[in-house]
Structure formats: C-alpha cells, structure tokens
Design a protein around this motif. Structure first.
Motif, PDB file in Angstrom:
ATOM      1  N   HIS A 152      52.189  82.900  60.578  1.00 14.94           N
ATOM      2  CA  HIS A 152      53.517  82.425  60.168  1.00 14.94           C
ATOM      3  C   HIS A 152      53.567  80.902  60.041  1.00 14.94           C
ATOM      4  O   HIS A 152      54.653  80.315  60.000  1.00 14.94           O
ATOM      5  CB  HIS A 152      54.574  82.897  61.168  1.00 14.94           C
ATOM      6  CG  HIS A 152      54.696  84.388  61.227  1.00 14.94           C
ATOM      7  ND1 HIS A 152      55.184  85.134  60.173  1.00 14.94           N
ATOM      8  CD2 HIS A 152      54.365  85.282  62.195  1.00 14.94           C
ATOM      9  CE1 HIS A 152      55.166  86.417  60.504  1.00 14.94           C
ATOM     10  NE2 HIS A 152      54.673  86.521  61.719  1.00 14.94           N
ATOM     11  N   ILE A 153      52.420  80.271  59.962  1.00 10.55           N
ATOM     12  CA  ILE A 153      52.367  78.816  59.812  1.00 10.55           C
ATOM     13  C   ILE A 153      52.809  78.409  58.397  1.00 10.55           C
ATOM     14  O   ILE A 153      52.399  79.018  57.408  1.00 10.55           O
ATOM     15  CB  ILE A 153      50.941  78.295  60.084  1.00 10.55           C
ATOM     16  CG1 ILE A 153      50.576  78.515  61.556  1.00 10.55           C
ATOM     17  CG2 ILE A 153      50.822  76.824  59.715  1.00 10.55           C
ATOM     18  CD1 ILE A 153      51.392  77.697  62.522  1.00 10.55           C
ATOM     19  N   GLU A 154      53.652  77.385  58.312  1.00 11.12           N
ATOM     20  CA  GLU A 154      54.070  76.842  57.022  1.00 11.12           C
ATOM     21  C   GLU A 154      53.347  75.520  56.763  1.00 11.12           C
ATOM     22  O   GLU A 154      53.390  74.613  57.588  1.00 11.12           O
ATOM     23  CB  GLU A 154      55.584  76.618  56.989  1.00 11.12           C
ATOM     24  CG  GLU A 154      56.385  77.911  57.007  1.00 11.12           C
ATOM     25  CD  GLU A 154      57.855  77.664  56.761  1.00 11.12           C
ATOM     26  OE1 GLU A 154      58.191  76.561  56.271  1.00 11.12           O
ATOM     27  OE2 GLU A 154      58.658  78.562  57.057  1.00 11.12           O
ATOM     28  N   LEU A 155      52.705  75.425  55.603  1.00 11.59           N
ATOM     29  CA  LEU A 155      51.960  74.229  55.229  1.00 11.59           C
ATOM     30  C   LEU A 155      52.836  73.325  54.357  1.00 11.59           C
ATOM     31  O   LEU A 155      53.899  73.735  53.882  1.00 11.59           O
ATOM     32  CB  LEU A 155      50.696  74.637  54.471  1.00 11.59           C
ATOM     33  CG  LEU A 155      49.684  75.487  55.253  1.00 11.59           C
ATOM     34  CD1 LEU A 155      48.561  75.927  54.331  1.00 11.59           C
ATOM     35  CD2 LEU A 155      49.131  74.737  56.448  1.00 11.59           C
ATOM     36  N   PRO A 156      52.402  72.082  54.131  1.00  9.44           N
ATOM     37  CA  PRO A 156      53.143  71.205  53.202  1.00  9.44           C
ATOM     38  C   PRO A 156      53.275  71.855  51.829  1.00  9.44           C
ATOM     39  O   PRO A 156      52.496  72.740  51.447  1.00  9.44           O
ATOM     40  CB  PRO A 156      52.266  69.950  53.155  1.00  9.44           C
ATOM     41  CG  PRO A 156      51.526  69.961  54.447  1.00  9.44           C
ATOM     42  CD  PRO A 156      51.268  71.402  54.773  1.00  9.44           C
TER      43      PRO A 156
END
Length: 710
Positions: A152-156
């Motif tokens: 569930h990590i959000e990147l730039p």
C-alpha cells in the motif's frame, strides 16, 4: 523475572503461530500434487515399464504430471507467497515467482562462479541443488512479508504507476540480490546440515522411516507436520521420496530411485489410513453410550470412508485427539510401526495426495511399487490392532471418546447435529455468510479476531484472547473440535467446508463489525423445566415490517429463499418507502449496501429482512439506513427508507423475504396475514412457543444442547 518469562512465552506463542501460518500456506502448492499423481499414475498404469516409450498416451500423461513434480520448488515459492499474503492477491504470487527466478539464477553454479570469480568446478556442490523446495519456501515467505508491508506504499507522482501492489515484485527482485549474497555463505552450511539429518535417517533405513512417521503424526495437532514432510517427501535433504516415486521408470533410469526403497516414507501410511483408523472408528462406535450410537454411527462412518478412500484422516483423528490424548499417542506409535514394517518388508506404494485407496490404485502400476498388494493384509492386521487396542483403553481408562461424554442435564440434545439453524446448503452464498457471521460471534466477535485462514479441514484463527472463545456455540454451529494452541491461536475443526467458511468469514470481517455472542451461566438443573414452560407459554407476534402485498416464499426467483433454506416466513412486495422493526430487539447487522438487516428479539428470535434479491452494488444508494448496527429498537420503529421511484425505474425486483432463521429453536410459524399489509400495524405471523425469557438465557440453553421446543 516474571515479566521476562511472560515475554518469552509470548514470543514462543507468536513463533508457533507464524510456523502454523507457513504450514497452512504450504497446502497451496501441495494441492497441485493430486493432479500430478493422477496423470502419472494413469500413465504408469498404461505403460509401467517403458515410461511411455511404447505408448503415446502414457507418455503424454506422464510428461504432463512430471511437469508439476519437476517444478515443485517454483510452485512452493508462488504458493507460499500467495497463501501468506494478507489479502491473497495475485501480486504476491508474482513477487514469489520473480524472487525465485532472481535468487536461483544468482545462486546457480554459473552465477556463483561469475560472482565469486571461481572456476565452476570449485563451486560447492550445495549450489547444484539450489532449485529445491527449501529455497522455494524461503522465497515465498520473504515475498509474502514484503507484500504485506509494502503493498500500500504510495510513490511520488512520477512513479505512481508502480504504487502499491505493482511495487512489490520490483522490490522483491532487489531484496533477493541481498538474500543471494547471504546464501552464498549460509546455504552450504544449511545444505550440509539438512543432508546430514536426512542421511542419518536414511542410514537408519526402515527404522528411520518409522521414526519419521511417528513424529509426522505427533505434529498433526499443531499443524507442523507439513514442515517435517518437506524434508522426507521432497528435495530439501536429497530424499525427494514422492517426486522420485511418481517419476517411476524415469527415476530408475536416472539413478535417483531404488526399487524397494524409494517410497518407504509413504507406503506404511496406507494400512493406517485405509484400515487402522476405520478400526479405531468402529471401536469408538461400539464404546459409545447406547442412546448415542445412532448419532456416532454417522460421524464415524463418514470419517472412516473419507480415510479409506482418500487418506484424509483429520476428521477421525480430531474426534479423539484432544478428548483422549493417550489414544492419539498410541495412534502415532502404531503409524511408526506400520511404516517400519512396510519399509522393512519392501512393500512399497506411493501417493500424490494421501494414502487412500485412490492413490493405492493409481500407484500400483508404477515400476517402483513392489509387493504393494501386501499392504492390504498388513492393513487388515492393523484394523484388528486398532480396534482391540482402542476398545481396551477406552473401557479400561474410561476415556471420553465421542458418544461417551457425560451429560450435565440428562439425555438431551448434544453437539453432533451440525448445520443447525436451517443452514443446510453450505455453498449458498447467503447461508455461508450467515454461518460465517455466527462463527465470528463465537470467537468473541470482530474485536477479538485478528486473522482468518484455513487448511483442508480446519479454520486457523489468530485472536487477541483465546479464553474468550465460546466453544459451546462453535460446536453448536457444527464444529467437531476447538483447539486453543495458546492465548493467540485457535483452530476450529469443521471438516471439508473449512475453506468456504474461512472465505466467508474474511468477507464478513471486512464488511462489518460482528458483536460477541453472550452466553450466561445456566441455573441449577431443577429450575430449567419451570423456565422452559415459561418460554413455551406465550406465542410471539411479529408485525409486518413492510407496507405492501404478501406472497409465498416459493414465488421468489432465488432457490435459497424459495426452498426455505435460509428460514421460514413470507415475501412482501413493498408499496411504501418505510421499513420498520417487526418486534422489539437489537439490530445485529445491516449490510453495507443497506438493503438488508438482521434483528434479534429479546427472546432470541433471529429475523432477516432482505429488500429485493440479487441487487447490484449500483443500487446501494436506493436505500437509506435510519439506525446503525447494535441499536436497540422497538416494534414499529423505522429502520430503512427506500427510494422506490429510483429502484422501480431501474427495474429492480423488490419482492422481499421476511424470514425467521432459527425457528427450529422455538416452534411453529403461523402466517396471520395475506393480501395487503401495513408496516408496524398488521400482525404478520405468530411464533409458538415463545415468551419473555431473556435471549442470553435461551441462547445458553441452546448452546448447552437443551432443546426446549420439544
């Protein structure tokens, strides 16, 4: 000091829970073995000596099966990554596959030679065997942990395409570089230790096979037997008993199998599963109390048939494992003896799934199956030994095997009637969700439940406090045993439907909060009859919850409702927008789309009001809830509002069932109205008997097996 001891115990409990999680995830790739067994078994049946060299059909079948067997390590990486992922997502499986490809390429002899700048003939032999199930398990675990932590990590924004799940396979490939570097130093040590362990057992010959089988059974209660099996059945330590046996003539030609030896870690299980355990079942039936023999007969017959035909032994083993531990220890010893005898006599057969008749027949034409038919007389002998020993120990030491339990309140209803509350079609979606909700309630509700999973015959649950689990209610729902391994790990034995129930529990757990089932202590026995008369004294009247037209349930275009699987009642076509409570009680659940709710009366009557059937999610905004779950309501109080104009304009079928779902706990339902009814005013139907005793009290009677409706 006490604090340190508590911390240590908790760590041990957490480690045990984690190992169980790994063990049940192993069942995902192992489930592919029956396909390989059937394909290769049929191929060897057609051409047992030439491996399809003289028969094209046999070659086709054997090659198809060997494609599974030869890639078991890859399947382990994929299956465990998927099985241990928190939401069973395909991205976790992909990460396992990618991780396995990277790791095995880096740790291959060629990879090690290039990275360490060694001549390829100086690369340790351990790396010749890097493609094994142990590495598959390791990769699967790491991939699953990475998925659970980073899915569930959000990147730039510039990298947003790789957000969440898509990030995990990429991250896994980089992590495997570091794992490969570590394995270049560690794997030779691990491999040598595993080989030494396997060689010690191999060096012990038939005795080693018997010792393995003994510990195999002892580990079943905690679900860790799969880890032990991987050492002897697969290629962790070079034994690889199952794949080598299934490969038959191919293994013989390649020198990886020896006639009369390969399969010795499997053969002795056939007499136990096909004959020994059915003998134990017969003994337990004969030792049951006379008034309970009819009920025990069905349970034991079903378990014995499953064990004989398929080799699935857990239904029988769990019937006495915890109520009579000495018998289970005897069972483990006898299993070790059986495997020792078969190995010593070179009576060999193998399996791809379990040691039942089906696998016996399929393996009989395998060129590695030597004197396999002698396992039948051995089985007959073990049938007699199991029967006599079980019957002797049960009677001698008064062991409380099924059917011998002492009744607290006399000869009343017991826990052997499963699938209560009209839940008979376990594959029906609504019915299984209802059963799942009740199992969550028995686990002390959503607040006590942490994780839900299942293997072939049991629910594997992580809870905050196992002491809060309501075992009586779980058994009343159909569970044959409840095992509290520690404070945080609970296993519920439910048979072959475990996967269905676990999946439904996961959906219910994600969609709504389920309260804990409350069971009060029962009063002394002499008070119960008077209270039962009080319960039976007064009929219970339910008002119509809907303004509209009454129709029979049979007119609903859904078999689950029309056949009354989900309960007794009527259907009403609504003509007004307000839906009300038909009786005083508690709203125990409102579905997330707000088109249905469950209400439990103060006397324990469970009512389902379901507006329309087979509604798509797009119609969820056609309903508005006026109360929330766990609200206490009175008869006639508005619960829902319908946007009839919108629903009718979109062609939604609004014929709505109003059901009593636990009528068997009360009495007969009499429909009091037909034609037009008015919500909150028209008497819809009466339930007799019923009364004013509290729901907690009546539920406690039911959980104790006391049927006060008779």
């Amino acid at each position: 000091m006490q604090c340190r001891i508590k911390i240590k115990r908790r760590r041990q409990a957490n480690m045990l829970s984690y190992l169980q999680k790994v063990g049940r995830a192993l069942m995902v790739p192992v489930a592919a073995l029956p396909a390989a067994a059937i394909l290769m078994g049929l191929g060897y049946w057609i051409d047992p000596s030439d491996w399809g060299g003289s028969n094209s059909l046999a070659a086709l079948l054997i090659t198809s099966g060997s494609a599974i067997i030869n890639n078991m390590s890859t399947l382990f990486a994929i299956g465990i990554a998927y099985g241990m992922s928190k939401d069973k997502d395909g991205a976790a499986a992909l990460a396992g596959f990618v991780g396995y490809l990277v790791l095995t390429a880096l740790c291959s002899p060629k990879g090690v030679s290039i990275i360490e700048q060694l001549p390829i003939d100086q690369v340790p032999a351990a790396f010749d065997n890097i493609n094994n199930q142990f590495i598959g398990i390791l990769v699967g675990i790491i991939s699953a942990e990475l998925y659970n932590r980073f899915s569930h990590i959000e990147l730039p924004n510039a990298l947003s395409f790789f957000n969440g799940r898509l990030l995990v396979p990429i991250l896994t490939s980089f992590v495997m570089i570091f794992v490969a570097c570590a394995l270049m130093f560690v794997w030779p040590v691990i491999y040598d230790a595993l080989v030494n362990f396997g060689e010690n057992i191999q060096d012990m010959g038939s005795l080693g096979a018997g010792i393995y089988a003994f510990f195999n059974r002892l580990l079943v209660p905690i679900g860790l037997h799969h880890a032990l099996n991987s050492v002897f059945w697969f290629d962790v330590a070079g034994i690889n008993d199952i794949p080598n046996f299934l490969a038959g003539q191919q293994s013989i030609d390649s020198g990886t199998a020896e006639v009369g030896v390969t399969g010795r870690y499997q053969a002795g299980f056939f007499p136990i599963m096909m004959f020994g355990l059915p003998g134990a079942a017969l003994a337990m039936y004969h030792c049951a109390r006379p008034e309970k023999k009819n009920k025990i007969y069905g349970i034991m017959l079903a378990g014995a048939f499953a064990s004989f035909l398929t080799g699935i032994s857990e239904p029988l083993e769990f019937s006495f494992m915890f109520v009579a531990p000495p018998l289970y220890f005897i069972h483990a010893v006898l299993t070790g003896i059986s495997v020792f005898i078969a190995a010593q006599m070179h009576w060999i057969a193998g399996f791809g799934f379990s040691a039942g008749l089906i696998d016996m027949i399929l393996s009989s034409r395998n060129p590695l199956a030597t004197d396999w038919y002698m396992l039948f007389p051995q089985g007959v002998l073990f049938f007699a030994v199991y029967y006599l020993m079980f019957r002797f120990f049960i009677n001698k030491f008064k062991l409380l095997t099924p059917g011998r339990e002492e009744d607290i309140f006399g000869d009343e209803e017991d826990d052997y009637n499963i699938n209560k509350n009209n839940i008979r079609n376990i594959n029906n979606d609504t019915a299984i969700k209802l059963l799942a909700r009740r199992y969550i309630s028995a686990m002390a509700g959503s607040n006590n439940l942490i994780a839900i999973d299942a293997c072939i015959t049991r629910l594997r649950l992580n809870v905050k406090d196992a002491a809060r689990v309501n075992e009586a209610l779980a058994k009343n729902l159909g569970a044959s045993a409840i095992i509290c391994l520690n404070k945080y790990s609970v296993q519920v034995i439910v048979g072959a439907r475990a996967e269905f129930i676990a999946q439904a529990m996961q959906r219910v757990f994600a969609d709504s909060r389920v309260p804990s089932a409350v069971m009060t202590a029962l009063p002394p026995p002499h008070r119960i009859q008077a209270d039962i008369k009080k319960i039976q004294a007064t009929p219970l009247i339910l008002l119509s919850p809907i303004t509209g037209t009454v129709h029979p349930l049979e007119t609903i275009a859904d078999e689950a409702y029309a056949s009354k699987i989900l309960g007794e009642g009527v259907a009403i076509y609504p003509t007004a927008k307000t839906i009300v409570a038909p009786i005083d009680g508690k709203i125990t659940r409102i579905v997330h789309t707000s088109h249905a709710f469950y209400l439990t009366s103060s006397t324990g009557v469970e009512i389902l009001i379901h507006i329309g059937i087979q509604l798509d999610k797009q119609y969820s905004h056609g309903f508005k809830r006026l109360v929330e779950e766990d609200s206490i309501v009175i008869a006639g109080q508005p619960i829902l509002l319908l946007d009839l104009e919108y629903l009718n304009a979109n062609g939604v079928s609004l014929l709505s069932p109003v059901l009593v779902q636990n009528l068997s706990h009360f009495g007969e339902l009499s429909v009091l109205a037909n034609g037009e009814v008015v919500a909150g005013q028209t008497d819809l139907f009466a339930i007799s008997p019923a009364g004013t005793v509290s729901a907690n009290y009546t539920a406690a009677l039911l959980a104790a097996g006391i049927d006060y409706t008779q």
